[in-house]
Write a protein that holds these residues in place. Structure first.
Motif, PDB file in Angstrom:
ATOM      1  N   GLU A  18       3.413  -1.568  14.785  1.00 51.70           N
ATOM      2  CA  GLU A  18       4.076  -2.409  13.973  1.00 51.70           C
ATOM      3  C   GLU A  18       3.994  -2.398  12.248  1.00 51.70           C
ATOM      4  OE1 GLU A  18       3.707  -6.215  15.591  1.00 51.70           O
ATOM      5  OE2 GLU A  18       4.829  -5.736  17.412  1.00 51.70           O
ATOM      6  N   LEU A  19       3.726  -1.137  11.994  1.00 53.83           N
ATOM      7  CA  LEU A  19       3.460  -0.774  10.406  1.00 53.83           C
ATOM      8  C   LEU A  19       4.869  -1.212   9.705  1.00 53.83           C
ATOM      9  CD1 LEU A  19       1.617   2.444  11.297  1.00 53.83           C
ATOM     10  CD2 LEU A  19       0.718   0.385  10.209  1.00 53.83           C
ATOM     11  N   PRO A  20       4.752  -1.321   8.324  1.00 55.15           N
ATOM     12  CA  PRO A  20       6.040  -1.743   7.459  1.00 55.15           C
ATOM     13  C   PRO A  20       6.409  -0.425   7.259  1.00 55.15           C
ATOM     14  CG  PRO A  20       3.913  -1.723   6.381  1.00 55.15           C
ATOM     15  CD  PRO A  20       3.449  -1.696   7.645  1.00 55.15           C
ATOM     16  N   HIS A  21       7.676  -0.707   6.499  1.00 58.99           N
ATOM     17  CA  HIS A  21       8.713   0.622   6.259  1.00 58.99           C
ATOM     18  C   HIS A  21       7.869   1.660   6.005  1.00 58.99           C
ATOM     19  CE1 HIS A  21      12.226   2.468   5.395  1.00 58.99           C
ATOM     20  NE2 HIS A  21      11.665   2.645   4.039  1.00 58.99           N
ATOM     21  N   ARG A  22       7.129   1.559   4.630  1.00 54.10           N
ATOM     22  CA  ARG A  22       6.063   2.360   4.401  1.00 54.10           C
ATOM     23  C   ARG A  22       4.680   1.900   4.352  1.00 54.10           C
ATOM     24  NH1 ARG A  22       9.017   4.411  -1.332  1.00 54.10           N
ATOM     25  NH2 ARG A  22       9.330   2.393  -1.532  1.00 54.10           N
ATOM     26  N   PHE A  23       3.880   2.846   4.563  1.00 54.12           N
ATOM     27  CA  PHE A  23       2.465   2.031   4.687  1.00 54.12           C
ATOM     28  C   PHE A  23       1.548   3.075   4.221  1.00 54.12           C
ATOM     29  CE2 PHE A  23       3.743   4.350   8.651  1.00 54.12           C
ATOM     30  CZ  PHE A  23       2.515   5.174   8.738  1.00 54.12           C
ATOM     31  N   GLY A  24       0.303   2.636   3.833  1.00 52.74           N
ATOM     32  CA  GLY A  24      -0.738   3.643   3.383  1.00 52.74           C
ATOM     33  C   GLY A  24      -1.940   3.814   4.597  1.00 52.74           C
ATOM     34  N   THR A  25      -2.892   4.630   4.040  1.00 43.91           N
ATOM     35  CA  THR A  25      -3.984   4.493   4.947  1.00 43.91           C
ATOM     36  C   THR A  25      -4.660   3.518   5.642  1.00 43.91           C
ATOM     37  OG1 THR A  25      -4.504   6.609   3.750  1.00 43.91           O
ATOM     38  CG2 THR A  25      -6.292   5.972   5.117  1.00 43.91           C
ATOM     39  N   GLN A  26      -4.866   2.545   4.536  1.00 40.99           N
ATOM     40  CA  GLN A  26      -5.716   1.248   4.879  1.00 40.99           C
ATOM     41  C   GLN A  26      -4.778   0.388   6.008  1.00 40.99           C
ATOM     42  OE1 GLN A  26      -8.754   0.558   3.981  1.00 40.99           O
ATOM     43  NE2 GLN A  26      -8.642  -1.264   5.352  1.00 40.99           N
ATOM     44  N   LEU A 133       1.792  16.115  16.952  1.00 41.99           N
ATOM     45  CA  LEU A 133       3.143  15.534  16.922  1.00 41.99           C
ATOM     46  C   LEU A 133       3.195  14.252  16.373  1.00 41.99           C
ATOM     47  CD1 LEU A 133       6.234  15.712  17.348  1.00 41.99           C
ATOM     48  CD2 LEU A 133       6.060  15.093  19.476  1.00 41.99           C
ATOM     49  N   LEU A 134       2.176  13.347  16.723  1.00 40.00           N
ATOM     50  CA  LEU A 134       2.127  11.859  16.639  1.00 40.00           C
ATOM     51  C   LEU A 134       1.473  11.902  15.191  1.00 40.00           C
ATOM     52  CD1 LEU A 134       2.204   9.061  17.013  1.00 40.00           C
ATOM     53  CD2 LEU A 134       0.058   9.130  18.392  1.00 40.00           C
ATOM     54  N   ALA A 135       0.741  12.794  14.777  1.00 42.49           N
ATOM     55  CA  ALA A 135       0.170  12.983  13.391  1.00 42.49           C
ATOM     56  C   ALA A 135       1.343  13.031  12.441  1.00 42.49           C
ATOM     57  CB  ALA A 135      -0.748  13.744  13.112  1.00 42.49           C
ATOM     58  N   THR A 136       2.162  14.234  12.632  1.00 43.40           N
ATOM     59  CA  THR A 136       3.503  14.473  12.014  1.00 43.40           C
ATOM     60  C   THR A 136       4.311  13.189  11.757  1.00 43.40           C
ATOM     61  OG1 THR A 136       3.204  16.563  12.408  1.00 43.40           O
ATOM     62  CG2 THR A 136       5.373  16.083  11.803  1.00 43.40           C
ATOM     63  N   LEU A 137       4.489  12.694  12.882  1.00 46.86           N
ATOM     64  CA  LEU A 137       5.319  11.409  12.947  1.00 46.86           C
ATOM     65  C   LEU A 137       4.750  10.066  11.877  1.00 46.86           C
ATOM     66  CD1 LEU A 137       6.610  11.162  16.668  1.00 46.86           C
ATOM     67  CD2 LEU A 137       7.828  11.874  14.500  1.00 46.86           C
ATOM     68  N   ILE A 138       3.433  10.033  12.053  1.00 43.19           N
ATOM     69  CA  ILE A 138       2.792   9.100  11.206  1.00 43.19           C
ATOM     70  C   ILE A 138       2.981   9.377   9.617  1.00 43.19           C
ATOM     71  CG2 ILE A 138       0.394   8.329  10.281  1.00 43.19           C
ATOM     72  CD1 ILE A 138      -0.500   8.347  13.422  1.00 43.19           C
ATOM     73  N   ARG A 139       2.650  10.709   9.370  1.00 43.09           N
ATOM     74  CA  ARG A 139       2.786  11.175   8.026  1.00 43.09           C
ATOM     75  C   ARG A 139       4.357  10.798   7.456  1.00 43.09           C
ATOM     76  NH1 ARG A 139      -0.630  14.117   5.571  1.00 43.09           N
ATOM     77  NH2 ARG A 139       0.080  13.087   3.678  1.00 43.09           N
ATOM     78  N   GLN A 140       5.145  11.247   8.424  1.00 42.70           N
ATOM     79  CA  GLN A 140       6.799  11.054   8.119  1.00 42.70           C
ATOM     80  C   GLN A 140       7.072   9.529   7.817  1.00 42.70           C
ATOM     81  OE1 GLN A 140       8.918  12.828  11.521  1.00 42.70           O
ATOM     82  NE2 GLN A 140       8.835  14.865  10.366  1.00 42.70           N
ATOM     83  N   ARG A 141       6.639   8.720   8.729  1.00 47.10           N
ATOM     84  CA  ARG A 141       6.716   7.333   8.247  1.00 47.10           C
ATOM     85  C   ARG A 141       6.009   6.826   7.205  1.00 47.10           C
ATOM     86  NH1 ARG A 141       6.750   3.410  12.120  1.00 47.10           N
ATOM     87  NH2 ARG A 141       6.587   2.124  10.542  1.00 47.10           N
ATOM     88  N   TYR A 143       5.646   8.432   4.390  1.00 53.47           N
ATOM     89  CA  TYR A 143       6.247   8.938   3.327  1.00 53.47           C
ATOM     90  C   TYR A 143       8.113   8.742   3.509  1.00 53.47           C
ATOM     91  CZ  TYR A 143       2.006  10.467   1.857  1.00 53.47           C
ATOM     92  OH  TYR A 143       0.569  10.547   1.713  1.00 53.47           O
ATOM     93  N   ARG A 144       8.519   7.790   4.070  1.00 52.26           N
ATOM     94  CA  ARG A 144       9.694   7.680   4.578  1.00 52.26           C
ATOM     95  C   ARG A 144      10.611   7.357   3.156  1.00 52.26           C
ATOM     96  NH1 ARG A 144      11.210   3.134   9.029  1.00 52.26           N
ATOM     97  NH2 ARG A 144      10.524   4.811  10.398  1.00 52.26           N
ATOM     98  N   GLU A 145      11.579   8.058   3.063  1.00 48.25           N
ATOM     99  CA  GLU A 145      12.612   8.058   1.740  1.00 48.25           C
ATOM    100  C   GLU A 145      11.993   8.670   0.645  1.00 48.25           C
ATOM    101  OE1 GLU A 145      14.298   4.124   1.762  1.00 48.25           O
ATOM    102  OE2 GLU A 145      15.102   4.200   3.515  1.00 48.25           O
ATOM    103  N   ARG A 146      10.977   9.190   0.673  1.00 46.65           N
ATOM    104  CA  ARG A 146      10.467  10.005  -0.404  1.00 46.65           C
ATOM    105  C   ARG A 146      10.557  11.320  -0.310  1.00 46.65           C
ATOM    106  NH1 ARG A 146       4.560   6.736  -0.757  1.00 46.65           N
ATOM    107  NH2 ARG A 146       5.324   5.249   0.558  1.00 46.65           N
ATOM    108  N   LEU A 147      10.950  12.174  -1.243  1.00 48.09           N
ATOM    109  CA  LEU A 147      10.854  13.555  -1.071  1.00 48.09           C
ATOM    110  C   LEU A 147       9.646  14.080  -0.967  1.00 48.09           C
ATOM    111  CD1 LEU A 147      13.681  14.546  -3.495  1.00 48.09           C
ATOM    112  CD2 LEU A 147      13.638  14.543  -1.078  1.00 48.09           C
ATOM    113  N   HIS A 148       8.565  13.520  -1.962  1.00 47.09           N
ATOM    114  CA  HIS A 148       7.038  14.018  -2.006  1.00 47.09           C
ATOM    115  C   HIS A 148       6.472  12.671  -2.343  1.00 47.09           C
ATOM    116  CE1 HIS A 148       8.519  18.099  -2.315  1.00 47.09           C
ATOM    117  NE2 HIS A 148       9.121  17.721  -3.263  1.00 47.09           N
ATOM    118  N   ASP A 157      -1.437  -0.319  -1.460  1.00 49.04           N
ATOM    119  CA  ASP A 157      -1.192  -0.112   0.144  1.00 49.04           C
ATOM    120  C   ASP A 157      -0.332   0.990   0.341  1.00 49.04           C
ATOM    121  OD1 ASP A 157       1.323  -1.110  -0.618  1.00 49.04           O
ATOM    122  OD2 ASP A 157       1.375  -2.761   0.870  1.00 49.04           O
ATOM    123  N   GLU A 158       0.150   1.828  -0.558  1.00 47.07           N
ATOM    124  CA  GLU A 158       0.785   3.091  -0.220  1.00 47.07           C
ATOM    125  C   GLU A 158       0.145   4.273  -0.487  1.00 47.07           C
ATOM    126  OE1 GLU A 158       4.244   3.164  -3.015  1.00 47.07           O
ATOM    127  OE2 GLU A 158       5.188   1.908  -1.821  1.00 47.07           O
TER     128      GLU A 158
END
Length: 165
Positions: A18-26, A133-141, A143-148, A157-158
């Motif tokens: 249940e992470l927010p739309h964009r999230f950080g490591t913490q 695969l899960l790590a890739t999905l985590i990283r995609q989420r 950085y969602r809606e960001r090119l870089h 928190d980002e």
């Protein structure tokens, strides 16, 4: 399990956090710790670690999950290694490193305290492919809606670059 089933299973695991739309490591660390009921601790591998030591190691103990990451790689690679090791935790993988391999001692950890260990080396097993695969999905989420990903995020928190604080 075929690739579409694997992806669906990984997406379900990620949704449980249940992470927010964009999230950080913490936020990721806190969500996994809450799910597990014990803290997630990030540590750097010693600079003088043996060359056979994996670039990422998960050590599960009764009281915490410790994630060790190679110091001599880029911040982006460190973040992916952490996401990969967190994925092993989320998938409840049994671990791929034998406690007698000398790895625990090389990172300064008493192997008698470990319940299980895994190391990020190759992707030849089903557990390693699932974690990747899960790590890739985590990283995609993350950085969602960001090119870089921004090297200097506007909100704390980002952040994905201050993992060892």
């Amino acid at each position: 399990m075929d690739s579409s089933q694997l992806r669906a299973a990984c997406e379900q695991r990620l949704a449980l956090l249940e992470l927010p739309h964009r999230f950080g490591t913490q936020q990721l660390r806190e969500a996994v710790a809450a799910l597990r009921g014990k803290p997630i601790v990030f540590r750097q591998l010693p600079a003088d670690a043996d060359s056979s030591t994996p670039c990422g190691i998960r050590v599960e103990t009764p009281s915490a999950d410790l994630l060790f990451v190679e110091q001599g790689t880029s911040a982006a690679h460190q973040m992916h290694i952490l996401a990969h090791e967190i994925s092993h935790i989320l998938c409840n993988h049994p671990g791929s490193l034998a406690l007698g391999d000398g790895v625990a001692e090389s990172i300064g950890f008493n192997p008698t305290l470990a319940l299980r260990m895994s190391g990020r080396t190759t992707y030849t097993t089903a557990d390693e492919r699932e974690a990747e695969l899960l790590a890739t999905l985590i990283r995609q989420r993350a950085y969602r809606e960001r090119l870089h990903p921004s090297p200097r995020p506007a909100r704390a928190d980002e952040r994905w670059d201050a993992i060892f604080s």
